[in-house]
Motif scaffolding. Structure first.
Motif, PDB file in Angstrom:
ATOM      1  N   GLU A  77       0.834  -1.213   0.000  1.00 60.58           N
ATOM      2  CA  GLU A  77       0.000   0.000   0.000  1.00 60.58           C
ATOM      3  C   GLU A  77       0.863   1.256   0.000  1.00 60.58           C
ATOM      4  O   GLU A  77       0.636   2.195  -0.782  1.00 60.58           O
ATOM      5  CB  GLU A  77      -0.926  -0.017   1.205  1.00 60.58           C
ATOM      6  CG  GLU A  77      -1.868   1.173   1.280  1.00 60.58           C
ATOM      7  CD  GLU A  77      -2.733   1.142   2.532  1.00 60.58           C
ATOM      8  OE1 GLU A  77      -3.445   2.128   2.778  1.00 60.58           O
ATOM      9  OE2 GLU A  77      -2.681   0.132   3.286  1.00 60.58           O
ATOM     10  N   VAL A  78       1.879   1.309   0.863  1.00 62.63           N
ATOM     11  CA  VAL A  78       2.763   2.465   0.955  1.00 62.63           C
ATOM     12  C   VAL A  78       3.544   2.643  -0.342  1.00 62.63           C
ATOM     13  O   VAL A  78       3.737   3.774  -0.833  1.00 62.63           O
ATOM     14  CB  VAL A  78       3.709   2.327   2.157  1.00 62.63           C
ATOM     15  CG1 VAL A  78       4.797   3.413   2.130  1.00 62.63           C
ATOM     16  CG2 VAL A  78       2.937   2.385   3.464  1.00 62.63           C
ATOM     17  N   SER A  79       3.999   1.521  -0.932  1.00 60.46           N
ATOM     18  CA  SER A  79       4.782   1.593  -2.169  1.00 60.46           C
ATOM     19  C   SER A  79       3.940   2.153  -3.310  1.00 60.46           C
ATOM     20  O   SER A  79       4.411   2.955  -4.128  1.00 60.46           O
ATOM     21  CB  SER A  79       5.310   0.210  -2.535  1.00 60.46           C
ATOM     22  OG  SER A  79       6.147  -0.287  -1.515  1.00 60.46           O
ATOM     23  N   GLU A  80       2.689   1.723  -3.392  1.00 60.35           N
ATOM     24  CA  GLU A  80       1.818   2.217  -4.466  1.00 60.35           C
ATOM     25  C   GLU A  80       1.536   3.710  -4.308  1.00 60.35           C
ATOM     26  O   GLU A  80       1.507   4.457  -5.293  1.00 60.35           O
ATOM     27  CB  GLU A  80       0.510   1.432  -4.449  1.00 60.35           C
ATOM     28  CG  GLU A  80       0.671  -0.016  -4.917  1.00 60.35           C
ATOM     29  CD  GLU A  80      -0.606  -0.815  -4.782  1.00 60.35           C
ATOM     30  OE1 GLU A  80      -1.529  -0.327  -4.079  1.00 60.35           O
ATOM     31  OE2 GLU A  80      -0.688  -1.927  -5.342  1.00 60.35           O
ATOM     32  N   ILE A  81       1.364   4.153  -3.058  1.00 60.27           N
ATOM     33  CA  ILE A  81       1.143   5.583  -2.818  1.00 60.27           C
ATOM     34  C   ILE A  81       2.378   6.389  -3.199  1.00 60.27           C
ATOM     35  O   ILE A  81       2.289   7.450  -3.846  1.00 60.27           O
ATOM     36  CB  ILE A  81       0.763   5.822  -1.339  1.00 60.27           C
ATOM     37  CG1 ILE A  81      -0.595   5.196  -1.033  1.00 60.27           C
ATOM     38  CG2 ILE A  81       0.735   7.320  -1.029  1.00 60.27           C
ATOM     39  CD1 ILE A  81      -0.981   5.214   0.421  1.00 60.27           C
ATOM     40  N   ALA A  82       3.562   5.850  -2.826  1.00 60.67           N
ATOM     41  CA  ALA A  82       4.803   6.556  -3.136  1.00 60.67           C
ATOM     42  C   ALA A  82       5.039   6.605  -4.639  1.00 60.67           C
ATOM     43  O   ALA A  82       5.570   7.584  -5.174  1.00 60.67           O
ATOM     44  CB  ALA A  82       5.970   5.883  -2.425  1.00 60.67           C
ATOM     45  N   GLU A  83       4.630   5.500  -5.343  1.00 55.45           N
ATOM     46  CA  GLU A  83       4.810   5.488  -6.800  1.00 55.45           C
ATOM     47  C   GLU A  83       3.948   6.557  -7.456  1.00 55.45           C
ATOM     48  O   GLU A  83       4.381   7.263  -8.380  1.00 55.45           O
ATOM     49  CB  GLU A  83       4.460   4.105  -7.352  1.00 55.45           C
ATOM     50  CG  GLU A  83       4.663   4.007  -8.859  1.00 55.45           C
ATOM     51  CD  GLU A  83       4.095   2.727  -9.441  1.00 55.45           C
ATOM     52  OE1 GLU A  83       4.449   2.394 -10.579  1.00 55.45           O
ATOM     53  OE2 GLU A  83       3.285   2.072  -8.754  1.00 55.45           O
ATOM     54  N   LYS A  84       2.718   6.692  -6.979  1.00 55.11           N
ATOM     55  CA  LYS A  84       1.827   7.696  -7.545  1.00 55.11           C
ATOM     56  C   LYS A  84       2.351   9.105  -7.299  1.00 55.11           C
ATOM     57  O   LYS A  84       2.125  10.010  -8.114  1.00 55.11           O
ATOM     58  CB  LYS A  84       0.442   7.539  -6.946  1.00 55.11           C
ATOM     59  CG  LYS A  84      -0.272   6.273  -7.389  1.00 55.11           C
ATOM     60  CD  LYS A  84      -1.632   6.148  -6.730  1.00 55.11           C
ATOM     61  CE  LYS A  84      -2.318   4.855  -7.160  1.00 55.11           C
ATOM     62  NZ  LYS A  84      -3.645   4.717  -6.500  1.00 55.11           N
TER      63      LYS A  84
END
Length: 459
Positions: free
Chosen positions: A191-198
């Motif tokens: 979840e954190v990785s996807e937010i950071a990618e966005k």
């Protein structure tokens, strides 16, 4: 009313859970009653006891009795009549005294009756057999003891297997709990990785790596759950209890007691195992003794060694049942014979000599097997002992890594709280610690399995 219902349901739940909980001793008792392998060996042992009784019975006489009763509608021999004139004329009379013919007939035999009875009785008593009967008794006794030892050995094997499966289930349950904890960290990491990618702060490759970790975790969970299911199914098969679950197993692991097995003097343990009381060694020793007895029987059956037996035979045949026939004591309807029989084989192409050679070869094979079993036990003991010691070292190694991970997690949490670190670093550190905890449990399971094997060898 609702409160009463809740309390009542709670009490029922507690009573039900206690009624269906199974501890180690309960499972062992169920296994003794229901395990198909044990039940089969028990029946084989019972049959071997019957064979021993049969062998003892061969020392006594063999008695056979045959009765027959026949009713003849048309007996083959009718009444017999004699002409009186023929009898009179058979005498040389003086001419002046020659009697006149009368034409009369005299009945001399009433003919066969419609009934006919027969009784045949025989008794054979062995007198001398060159020790074959006595050795046969010894052979069947030894075979019965072998069956009993096989039963005891199988019971020990299954009890050790049962306890090992319970231990495995507990460790697998611990690993599964750690995987559940790790899943929360990985889910949050994804979840954190996807937010950071966005937000443009993380590369897509790092997001993919997090997702790969998630899939690897799912595979690990499926594998552990499959192992738990297989262990439960094997316990059900072994004990005959179909409702076994992790929840109703009343068993806890005593790691100190398990690991204390390898804290003993290895040389003394090996000496105790190889002293002949160990059931595997006892079994091959019994086989060796049985082959020696079979060799004696074969030597007692070679050429020119006759068996001597006493044979009594008696019989009766007549129209009436014995003792009910008129003048039975004057008739020759009874027979009684006493015989001494001697039987031996003079030559059969050398089969008996080759049979003796086979028995000698089997005895030598039993000697080789006995040496091989001792060597195998010594080798197994050494392998399991070394494995347990290595596992203990690996456990200590993993504990140090877990301790270091705890410090690392605290450090990263402090940095994250100050705003200089990232949550991903904290989560990665926690995931690493979970993997170390899982590895520790795996090594503990391997150590327990090795210790249980050593404990089985010591029985």
């Amino acid at each position: 009313m609702k409160i009463k219902n809740v309390l009542f349901n709670a009490i029922i739940l507690i009573l039900t859970s206690n009624a269906f909980s199974y501890d180690l001793e309960t499972l062992k008792a169920a296994m003794s009653q229901n395990n198909p392998e044990l039940l089969t060996l028990q029946e084989e042992y019972k049959r071997s006891e019957l064979d021993v009784k049969d062998a003892y019975g061969s020392l006594g006489p063999t008695v056979d009795l045959q009765l027959s009763g026949t009713y003849m509608v048309n007996p083959p021999i009718d009444a017999v009549y004699v002409n009186v004139d023929d009898i009179v004329n058979s005498v040389q009379w003086p001419s002046v005294y020659q009697p006149a013919s009368t034409g009369q007939y005299v009945k001399v035999y009433d003919g066969m009756e419609n009934t006919l009875y027969g009784i045949q009785f025989s008794l054979i008593q062995p007198l001398f057999t060159w020790g074959k009967l006595a050795n046969a008794i010894a052979l069947y006794k030894q075979l019965s003891q072998i069956k009993l030892t096989q039963l005891e050995l199988k019971k020990q094997q299954l009890e050790t297997e049962l306890e090992t499966r319970l231990i495995s289930l507990k460790y697998l349950q611990r690993i599964n709990d750690i995987l559940d904890e790790e899943k929360t960290y990985i889910d949050r990491l994804i979840e954190v990785s996807e937010i950071a990618e966005k937000a443009g702060m993380l590369l897509h490759q790092e997001v993919v790596d997090a997702r790969i970790q998630g899939k690897e975790l799912e595979l690990a969970q499926v594998d552990v759950k499959e192992q738990i299911t297989n262990q439960l199914l094997e316990l059900q098969r072994s004990t005959g209890i179909e409702d076994l679950t992790l929840e109703n197993l009343d068993f806890e692991i005593d790691e100190e007691q398990i690991q204390s097995i390898i804290h003993q003097d290895k040389n003394k343990v090996e000496e105790e195992i190889l002293n002949g009381k160990q059931l595997s060694i006892k079994l091959v020793t019994q086989f060796k003794e049985m082959n020696g007895t079979a060799e004696k029987i074969a030597k007692g059956a070679v050429y020119w060694k006759p068996d001597v037996a006493l044979k009594l035979t008696g019989g009766y045949g007549g129209p009436r049942f014995p003792l009910f026939e008129p003048n039975w004591n004057r008739k020759d309807d009874y027979s009684l014979n006493i015989s001494i029989g001697i039987k031996t084989t003079l030559w059969d192409g050398g089969k008996k000599l080759r049979d003796v050679s086979r028995r000698i070869s089997e005895t030598k094979t039993a000697d080789i097997k006995q040496i091989d079993v001792r060597s195998t036990i010594r080798k197994t003991l050494n392998e399991q002992w070394n494995q347990a010691e290595v596992c203990l070292i690996k456990i200590e190694y993993q504990l140090l890594k877990i301790e270091a991970s705890d410090s690392k997690i605290k450090q990263k949490e402090m940095v994250f709280e100050t705003g200089y670190g990232s949550e991903s670093d904290v989560l990665s550190a926690k995931i690493e610690r979970c993997n170390q905890m899982i590895e520790k449990e795996k090594q503990a399971l391997a150590c327990a399995t090795a210790c249980m094997t050593i404990n089985y060898l010591c029985k």
